[in-house]
Motif scaffolding. Sequence first.
Motif, PDB file in Angstrom:
ATOM      1  N   PHE A 185       7.921  23.945  54.378  1.00 37.42           N
ATOM      2  CA  PHE A 185       8.470  23.245  55.275  1.00 37.42           C
ATOM      3  C   PHE A 185       8.750  21.887  54.571  1.00 37.42           C
ATOM      4  O   PHE A 185       9.922  21.077  54.836  1.00 37.42           O
ATOM      5  CB  PHE A 185       7.547  22.860  56.456  1.00 37.42           C
ATOM      6  CG  PHE A 185       7.283  23.831  57.366  1.00 37.42           C
ATOM      7  CD1 PHE A 185       8.396  24.732  57.729  1.00 37.42           C
ATOM      8  CD2 PHE A 185       6.197  23.865  57.914  1.00 37.42           C
ATOM      9  CE1 PHE A 185       8.191  25.749  58.617  1.00 37.42           C
ATOM     10  CE2 PHE A 185       6.022  25.288  58.893  1.00 37.42           C
ATOM     11  CZ  PHE A 185       6.909  26.010  59.138  1.00 37.42           C
ATOM     12  N   GLY A 186       8.045  21.253  53.770  1.00 38.27           N
ATOM     13  CA  GLY A 186       8.131  20.124  52.623  1.00 38.27           C
ATOM     14  C   GLY A 186       9.667  20.295  51.932  1.00 38.27           C
ATOM     15  O   GLY A 186      10.796  19.460  51.841  1.00 38.27           O
ATOM     16  N   LEU A 187       9.712  21.323  51.172  1.00 39.87           N
ATOM     17  CA  LEU A 187      10.908  21.906  50.287  1.00 39.87           C
ATOM     18  C   LEU A 187      12.093  22.019  51.541  1.00 39.87           C
ATOM     19  O   LEU A 187      13.399  21.396  51.146  1.00 39.87           O
ATOM     20  CB  LEU A 187      10.719  22.973  49.613  1.00 39.87           C
ATOM     21  CG  LEU A 187      11.692  23.491  48.927  1.00 39.87           C
ATOM     22  CD1 LEU A 187      12.275  22.371  47.785  1.00 39.87           C
ATOM     23  CD2 LEU A 187      11.704  25.032  48.262  1.00 39.87           C
TER      24      LEU A 187
ATOM     25  N   ALA B 216      16.825  19.371  53.126  1.00 36.87           N
ATOM     26  CA  ALA B 216      17.995  19.452  53.957  1.00 36.87           C
ATOM     27  C   ALA B 216      18.330  18.001  54.515  1.00 36.87           C
ATOM     28  O   ALA B 216      19.480  17.567  54.331  1.00 36.87           O
ATOM     29  CB  ALA B 216      17.606  20.325  55.357  1.00 36.87           C
ATOM     30  N   LEU B 217      17.141  17.119  54.594  1.00 38.49           N
ATOM     31  CA  LEU B 217      17.368  15.659  54.761  1.00 38.49           C
ATOM     32  C   LEU B 217      18.284  15.097  53.507  1.00 38.49           C
ATOM     33  O   LEU B 217      19.184  14.285  53.712  1.00 38.49           O
ATOM     34  CB  LEU B 217      16.021  15.054  55.196  1.00 38.49           C
ATOM     35  CG  LEU B 217      16.147  13.594  55.235  1.00 38.49           C
ATOM     36  CD1 LEU B 217      16.795  13.236  56.556  1.00 38.49           C
ATOM     37  CD2 LEU B 217      14.747  12.997  55.651  1.00 38.49           C
ATOM     38  N   PHE B 218      17.847  15.442  52.379  1.00 43.31           N
ATOM     39  CA  PHE B 218      18.387  14.939  51.153  1.00 43.31           C
ATOM     40  C   PHE B 218      19.941  15.289  51.243  1.00 43.31           C
ATOM     41  O   PHE B 218      20.735  14.488  50.847  1.00 43.31           O
ATOM     42  CB  PHE B 218      17.662  15.522  49.900  1.00 43.31           C
ATOM     43  CG  PHE B 218      18.336  15.109  48.461  1.00 43.31           C
ATOM     44  CD1 PHE B 218      18.282  13.767  48.204  1.00 43.31           C
ATOM     45  CD2 PHE B 218      19.081  15.718  48.019  1.00 43.31           C
ATOM     46  CE1 PHE B 218      19.060  13.416  46.870  1.00 43.31           C
ATOM     47  CE2 PHE B 218      19.756  15.585  46.864  1.00 43.31           C
ATOM     48  CZ  PHE B 218      19.760  14.405  46.336  1.00 43.31           C
TER      49      PHE B 218
ATOM     50  N   ASN C 109      27.141  21.769  53.087  1.00 44.37           N
ATOM     51  CA  ASN C 109      27.292  23.108  52.899  1.00 44.37           C
ATOM     52  C   ASN C 109      25.901  23.673  52.294  1.00 44.37           C
ATOM     53  O   ASN C 109      25.366  24.841  52.472  1.00 44.37           O
ATOM     54  CB  ASN C 109      28.366  23.669  52.176  1.00 44.37           C
ATOM     55  CG  ASN C 109      29.572  23.452  52.889  1.00 44.37           C
ATOM     56  OD1 ASN C 109      29.559  23.306  54.034  1.00 44.37           O
ATOM     57  ND2 ASN C 109      30.832  23.385  52.308  1.00 44.37           N
ATOM     58  N   MET C 110      25.145  22.851  51.719  1.00 44.84           N
ATOM     59  CA  MET C 110      23.871  23.177  50.998  1.00 44.84           C
ATOM     60  C   MET C 110      22.679  23.164  51.969  1.00 44.84           C
ATOM     61  O   MET C 110      21.525  23.479  51.483  1.00 44.84           O
ATOM     62  CB  MET C 110      23.543  22.180  49.578  1.00 44.84           C
ATOM     63  CG  MET C 110      24.622  22.466  48.745  1.00 44.84           C
ATOM     64  SD  MET C 110      24.559  23.992  47.844  1.00 44.84           S
ATOM     65  CE  MET C 110      22.990  23.890  47.031  1.00 44.84           C
ATOM     66  N   ILE C 111      22.601  22.540  53.184  1.00 42.10           N
ATOM     67  CA  ILE C 111      21.688  22.440  54.294  1.00 42.10           C
ATOM     68  C   ILE C 111      21.259  23.766  54.325  1.00 42.10           C
ATOM     69  O   ILE C 111      19.895  23.983  54.413  1.00 42.10           O
ATOM     70  CB  ILE C 111      22.078  21.362  55.520  1.00 42.10           C
ATOM     71  CG1 ILE C 111      22.462  20.021  54.915  1.00 42.10           C
ATOM     72  CG2 ILE C 111      21.203  21.522  56.241  1.00 42.10           C
ATOM     73  CD1 ILE C 111      22.954  19.310  56.064  1.00 42.10           C
ATOM     74  N   PRO C 112      21.970  24.805  54.758  1.00 35.99           N
ATOM     75  CA  PRO C 112      21.441  25.887  55.223  1.00 35.99           C
ATOM     76  C   PRO C 112      20.758  26.716  53.980  1.00 35.99           C
ATOM     77  O   PRO C 112      19.421  27.287  53.852  1.00 35.99           O
ATOM     78  CB  PRO C 112      22.588  26.688  55.448  1.00 35.99           C
ATOM     79  CG  PRO C 112      23.620  25.722  55.816  1.00 35.99           C
ATOM     80  CD  PRO C 112      23.258  24.822  55.237  1.00 35.99           C
ATOM     81  N   ILE C 113      21.400  26.386  52.512  1.00 31.61           N
ATOM     82  CA  ILE C 113      20.451  27.028  51.450  1.00 31.61           C
ATOM     83  C   ILE C 113      19.277  26.548  51.383  1.00 31.61           C
ATOM     84  O   ILE C 113      18.353  27.134  50.981  1.00 31.61           O
ATOM     85  CB  ILE C 113      21.340  26.722  50.200  1.00 31.61           C
ATOM     86  CG1 ILE C 113      22.893  27.732  50.599  1.00 31.61           C
ATOM     87  CG2 ILE C 113      20.870  27.163  48.890  1.00 31.61           C
ATOM     88  CD1 ILE C 113      23.665  27.335  49.498  1.00 31.61           C
TER      89      ILE C 113
ATOM     90  N   GLY D 147      13.157  26.974  51.476  1.00 31.26           N
ATOM     91  CA  GLY D 147      12.105  26.655  52.233  1.00 31.26           C
ATOM     92  C   GLY D 147      11.246  27.710  52.992  1.00 31.26           C
ATOM     93  O   GLY D 147       9.865  28.003  52.836  1.00 31.26           O
ATOM     94  N   LEU D 148      12.134  28.509  53.634  1.00 32.09           N
ATOM     95  CA  LEU D 148      11.435  29.793  54.443  1.00 32.09           C
ATOM     96  C   LEU D 148      11.121  30.800  53.160  1.00 32.09           C
ATOM     97  O   LEU D 148      10.095  31.297  53.458  1.00 32.09           O
ATOM     98  CB  LEU D 148      12.695  30.417  55.302  1.00 32.09           C
ATOM     99  CG  LEU D 148      12.507  31.722  55.795  1.00 32.09           C
ATOM    100  CD1 LEU D 148      11.558  31.440  57.000  1.00 32.09           C
ATOM    101  CD2 LEU D 148      13.881  32.289  56.547  1.00 32.09           C
TER     102      LEU D 148
END
Length: 101
Positions: free
Chosen positions: A33-35, A40-42, A55-59, A64-65
Amino acid sequence: MVLPIPKIKTPPCPACGSKNTSRGRIIRLAAGFGLGFGGALFFFLLGYFYPWIRNMIPIALLCGLFVCLIPPLGKYCCLDCDAYWNPEEPDKFWRPKPPGL
């Protein structure tokens, strides 16, 4: 009035004898969850300067998953010496890194 937070009962560490132990799965979930959310926030904040980076947010969330789904080295984890072990074999434990680093 302060409500007490229940602590999961865990056995002491067979490697160092510390009582500061946790479940291995909880450690993996916290790291994932932290990663995922941290990344995603970064990328979201960096997206104000470079919009295509969003576009990197889903990655980041998928990474993290993936960390959450990796099985831990053992059922229990020592938070002091980073040893993982199973209660069936307490004399056999794993360390992802040598102690003291």
